[in-house]
Design a protein around this motif. Structure first.
Motif, PDB file in Angstrom:
ATOM      1  N   TYR A 154      -5.148  -2.000  10.745  1.00 47.71           N
ATOM      2  CA  TYR A 154      -5.645  -0.710  10.270  1.00 47.71           C
ATOM      3  C   TYR A 154      -6.607  -0.130  11.301  1.00 47.71           C
ATOM      4  N   ASP A 155      -6.261   1.006  11.857  1.00 48.93           N
ATOM      5  CA  ASP A 155      -7.145   1.703  12.793  1.00 48.93           C
ATOM      6  C   ASP A 155      -7.903   2.769  12.007  1.00 48.93           C
ATOM      7  N   LEU A 156      -9.158   2.487  11.688  1.00 48.13           N
ATOM      8  CA  LEU A 156      -9.934   3.392  10.842  1.00 48.13           C
ATOM      9  C   LEU A 156     -10.355   4.652  11.569  1.00 48.13           C
ATOM     10  N   THR A 157     -10.142   4.721  12.895  1.00 41.97           N
ATOM     11  CA  THR A 157     -10.417   5.972  13.616  1.00 41.97           C
ATOM     12  C   THR A 157      -9.309   6.994  13.354  1.00 41.97           C
ATOM     13  N   LYS A 158      -8.185   6.539  12.825  1.00 42.39           N
ATOM     14  CA  LYS A 158      -7.054   7.436  12.572  1.00 42.39           C
ATOM     15  C   LYS A 158      -6.892   7.808  11.105  1.00 42.39           C
ATOM     16  N   CYS A 159      -7.395   6.966  10.209  1.00 44.67           N
ATOM     17  CA  CYS A 159      -7.230   7.228   8.778  1.00 44.67           C
ATOM     18  C   CYS A 159      -8.205   8.317   8.324  1.00 44.67           C
ATOM     19  N   ASP A 160      -7.671   9.344   7.646  1.00 46.25           N
ATOM     20  CA  ASP A 160      -8.530  10.390   7.089  1.00 46.25           C
ATOM     21  C   ASP A 160      -8.382  10.486   5.574  1.00 46.25           C
ATOM     22  N   GLY A 161      -7.782   9.453   4.975  1.00 44.15           N
ATOM     23  CA  GLY A 161      -7.613   9.458   3.527  1.00 44.15           C
ATOM     24  C   GLY A 161      -6.640  10.503   3.029  1.00 44.15           C
ATOM     25  N   CYS A 162      -5.813  11.029   3.939  1.00 41.47           N
ATOM     26  CA  CYS A 162      -4.850  12.097   3.598  1.00 41.47           C
ATOM     27  C   CYS A 162      -5.590  13.264   2.938  1.00 41.47           C
ATOM     28  N   GLN A 163      -6.567  13.805   3.662  1.00 42.94           N
ATOM     29  CA  GLN A 163      -7.358  14.921   3.158  1.00 42.94           C
ATOM     30  C   GLN A 163      -6.455  16.071   2.727  1.00 42.94           C
ATOM     31  N   GLY A 164      -6.767  16.624   1.568  1.00 47.78           N
ATOM     32  CA  GLY A 164      -5.976  17.723   1.042  1.00 47.78           C
ATOM     33  C   GLY A 164      -4.979  17.273  -0.010  1.00 47.78           C
ATOM     34  N   LEU A 165      -4.712  15.978  -0.041  1.00 50.77           N
ATOM     35  CA  LEU A 165      -3.811  15.439  -1.064  1.00 50.77           C
ATOM     36  C   LEU A 165      -4.623  14.768  -2.165  1.00 50.77           C
ATOM     37  N   LYS A 166      -4.148  14.867  -3.393  1.00 51.43           N
ATOM     38  CA  LYS A 166      -4.840  14.229  -4.506  1.00 51.43           C
ATOM     39  C   LYS A 166      -4.810  12.720  -4.374  1.00 51.43           C
ATOM     40  N   VAL A 167      -3.681  12.185  -3.901  1.00 51.99           N
ATOM     41  CA  VAL A 167      -3.520  10.746  -3.732  1.00 51.99           C
ATOM     42  C   VAL A 167      -3.029  10.482  -2.312  1.00 51.99           C
ATOM     43  N   PRO A 168      -3.689   9.597  -1.551  1.00 50.97           N
ATOM     44  CA  PRO A 168      -3.227   9.276  -0.197  1.00 50.97           C
ATOM     45  C   PRO A 168      -1.771   8.817  -0.196  1.00 50.97           C
ATOM     46  N   ARG A 169      -1.062   9.124   0.884  1.00 50.38           N
ATOM     47  CA  ARG A 169       0.373   8.824   0.939  1.00 50.38           C
ATOM     48  C   ARG A 169       0.650   7.320   0.832  1.00 50.38           C
ATOM     49  N   CYS A 170      -0.216   6.501   1.418  1.00 50.62           N
ATOM     50  CA  CYS A 170       0.017   5.052   1.352  1.00 50.62           C
ATOM     51  C   CYS A 170      -0.052   4.559  -0.085  1.00 50.62           C
ATOM     52  N   VAL A 171      -0.960   5.146  -0.867  1.00 46.00           N
ATOM     53  CA  VAL A 171      -1.122   4.753  -2.267  1.00 46.00           C
ATOM     54  C   VAL A 171       0.085   5.196  -3.085  1.00 46.00           C
ATOM     55  N   SER A 172       0.512   6.446  -2.888  1.00 38.62           N
ATOM     56  CA  SER A 172       1.676   6.961  -3.611  1.00 38.62           C
ATOM     57  C   SER A 172       2.924   6.156  -3.288  1.00 38.62           C
ATOM     58  N   ALA A 173       3.094   5.824  -2.003  1.00 36.61           N
ATOM     59  CA  ALA A 173       4.278   5.075  -1.585  1.00 36.61           C
ATOM     60  C   ALA A 173       4.294   3.683  -2.200  1.00 36.61           C
ATOM     61  N   CYS A 174       3.135   3.045  -2.245  1.00 40.63           N
ATOM     62  CA  CYS A 174       3.026   1.709  -2.838  1.00 40.63           C
ATOM     63  C   CYS A 174       3.390   1.751  -4.310  1.00 40.63           C
ATOM     64  N   ARG A 175       2.866   2.719  -5.031  1.00 34.21           N
ATOM     65  CA  ARG A 175       3.117   2.818  -6.466  1.00 34.21           C
ATOM     66  C   ARG A 175       4.593   3.078  -6.750  1.00 34.21           C
ATOM     67  N   GLU A 176       5.201   3.940  -5.950  1.00 33.31           N
ATOM     68  CA  GLU A 176       6.616   4.256  -6.157  1.00 33.31           C
ATOM     69  C   GLU A 176       7.501   3.059  -5.816  1.00 33.31           C
ATOM     70  N   GLU A 177       7.199   2.379  -4.710  1.00 33.56           N
ATOM     71  CA  GLU A 177       8.029   1.277  -4.251  1.00 33.56           C
ATOM     72  C   GLU A 177       7.947   0.067  -5.170  1.00 33.56           C
ATOM     73  N   ASN A 178       6.754  -0.188  -5.719  1.00 32.63           N
ATOM     74  CA  ASN A 178       6.545  -1.417  -6.487  1.00 32.63           C
ATOM     75  C   ASN A 178       6.496  -1.215  -7.988  1.00 32.63           C
ATOM     76  N   ASN A 179       6.867  -0.030  -8.437  1.00 35.22           N
ATOM     77  CA  ASN A 179       6.825   0.264  -9.863  1.00 35.22           C
ATOM     78  C   ASN A 179       7.619  -0.742 -10.690  1.00 35.22           C
ATOM     79  N   PHE A 180       8.727  -1.228 -10.151  1.00 34.27           N
ATOM     80  CA  PHE A 180       9.565  -2.160 -10.915  1.00 34.27           C
ATOM     81  C   PHE A 180       8.904  -3.521 -11.115  1.00 34.27           C
ATOM     82  N   LYS A 181       7.827  -3.785 -10.368  1.00 30.61           N
ATOM     83  CA  LYS A 181       7.109  -5.050 -10.513  1.00 30.61           C
ATOM     84  C   LYS A 181       5.892  -4.936 -11.444  1.00 30.61           C
ATOM     85  N   PHE A 182       5.529  -3.717 -11.802  1.00 29.25           N
ATOM     86  CA  PHE A 182       4.332  -3.515 -12.607  1.00 29.25           C
ATOM     87  C   PHE A 182       4.514  -4.086 -14.013  1.00 29.25           C
ATOM     88  N   PRO A 183       3.412  -4.484 -14.657  1.00 32.17           N
ATOM     89  CA  PRO A 183       3.505  -5.102 -15.991  1.00 32.17           C
ATOM     90  C   PRO A 183       3.974  -4.137 -17.073  1.00 32.17           C
TER      91      PRO A 183
END
Length: 336
Positions: A43-72
């Protein structure tokens, strides 16, 4: 005969039990017998901006969508389990993306840190660190957790009883518990266990297919890099030298598969994170980890050694029994 270090002693003692866990998950070698190269994340924290302007960062949205089938998917009625009058139920917080939960395996923390006379905004994606010698896996008495040859530390939801020992020994308190689901519901829901523990498994199903984790693929700024673990370590060190920065994850908890590089010290970042946590309605609630520097590995302590010696034979026997059951039933572990 030379004396064994404590870590070597633990590794040798745990070998039989952990080997059973690897067989359980089918991870000891590839079909062709080829050696598997461990993976890592930078993780290069000099490049991460938390996806400013989006309600949810793209990495978080992608994780939730990809792993939804594993959720309880808990039972409608969740009983308290004796002798406690508590349960960890996140069903009404499924959409929460600002901390780690059984339904949210990564999130982005934001702190402001004073550095060289100015205030810097630092955004830190957080999830399981996937440690080299994970206490969570080595101390689980039911063999529900395993360190895979590829690097991810994974939880088998069909074996986990939700005792939360893994969270207790994790320096970051990463695993999150959901009640009303798992093996304890079939055994004695009012008397045994508390649910199932959930956390990032680095999209292990994708890694086995030769793909990269969803969060890495989704990052629009290239702040997350995934590949050969030693290459990721070297990239992190090189970047730290370039910016005169700091590395996190290389030594913490005895070493991990996750390397952060920041332009400001992680001691300052941790201080700000703890101030944020203390302002939470329930500061002691898990799911909002800090970044303590140089934190040691519980398995290097006397209590850790004793716990490992007790857990290994139990885990091996439990895992072997479950492997036999799966063979008879011809089933597959969901989400494994």
């Amino acid at each position: 005969m030379p004396l064994l270090s404590r870590r070597d002693f633990i590794k040798r003692t745990l070998a039989a039990g952990l080997a059973s866990g690897l067989v359980l998950f089918g991870l000891e070698k590839t079909a062709g017998g080829a050696t598997i190269t461990p993976r890592g994340t930078f993780y290069d924290l000099t490049k991460c901006d938390g996806c400013q302007g989006l309600k949810v960062p793209r990495c978080v949205s992608a994780c939730r969508e990809e792993n939804n089938f594993k959720f309880p998917r808990p039972a409608e009625q969740i009983e308290y389990y004796w002798p406690q009058k508590k349960k960890e139920d996140w069903q009404d917080k499924r959409d929460l993306t600002t901390r780690l939960t059984p339904y949210n395996w990564t999130f982005v923390q934001h702190v402001q840190v004073k550095h060289d006379g100015r205030v810097l905004d630092v955004f830190i994606p957080r999830r399981c660190m996937h440690c080299d010698n994970p206490p969570c896996a080595n101390l689980c008495p039911f063999g529900a957790q395993s360190k895979t040859p590829e690097g991810p530390v994974i939880i088998n939801p069909n074996l986990c009883l939700g005792g939360a020992k893994c969270r207790d020994v994790c320096p970051w308190g990463i695993p999150a518990r959901q009640a009303g689901v798992g093996l304890y519901m079939k055994l004695a829901p009012r008397y045994v266990g508390g649910g199932v523990m959930y956390k990032c498994d680095l999209c292990y199903h994708r890694i086995k297919e030769g793909k990269i984790p969803a969060c890495v693929e989704a990052c629009p700024r290239g702040a997350i890099v995934f590949g050969d673990k030693e290459e990721m370590r070297e990239q992190a060190r090189k970047r730290a030298r370039e910016i005169g920065g700091y590395i996190y994850g290389d030594k913490e908890n005895g070493g991990t598969s996750t390397f952060y590089v920041s332009p400001v010290s992680f001691a300052k970042i941790h201080e700000q994170l703890m101030m944020q946590k203390n302002r939470q309605p329930n500061p002691e609630a898990p799911g909002f980890p800090g970044m303590p520097e140089g934190v040691g590995n519980f398995l290097d302590s006397v209590n850790g050694i004793a716990g490992a010696l007790l857990a290994a034979p139990l885990a091996g026997a439990f895992a072997a029994g479950y492997a036999a059951y799966r063979t008879i039933k011809g089933g597959e572990d969901h989400g494994g």
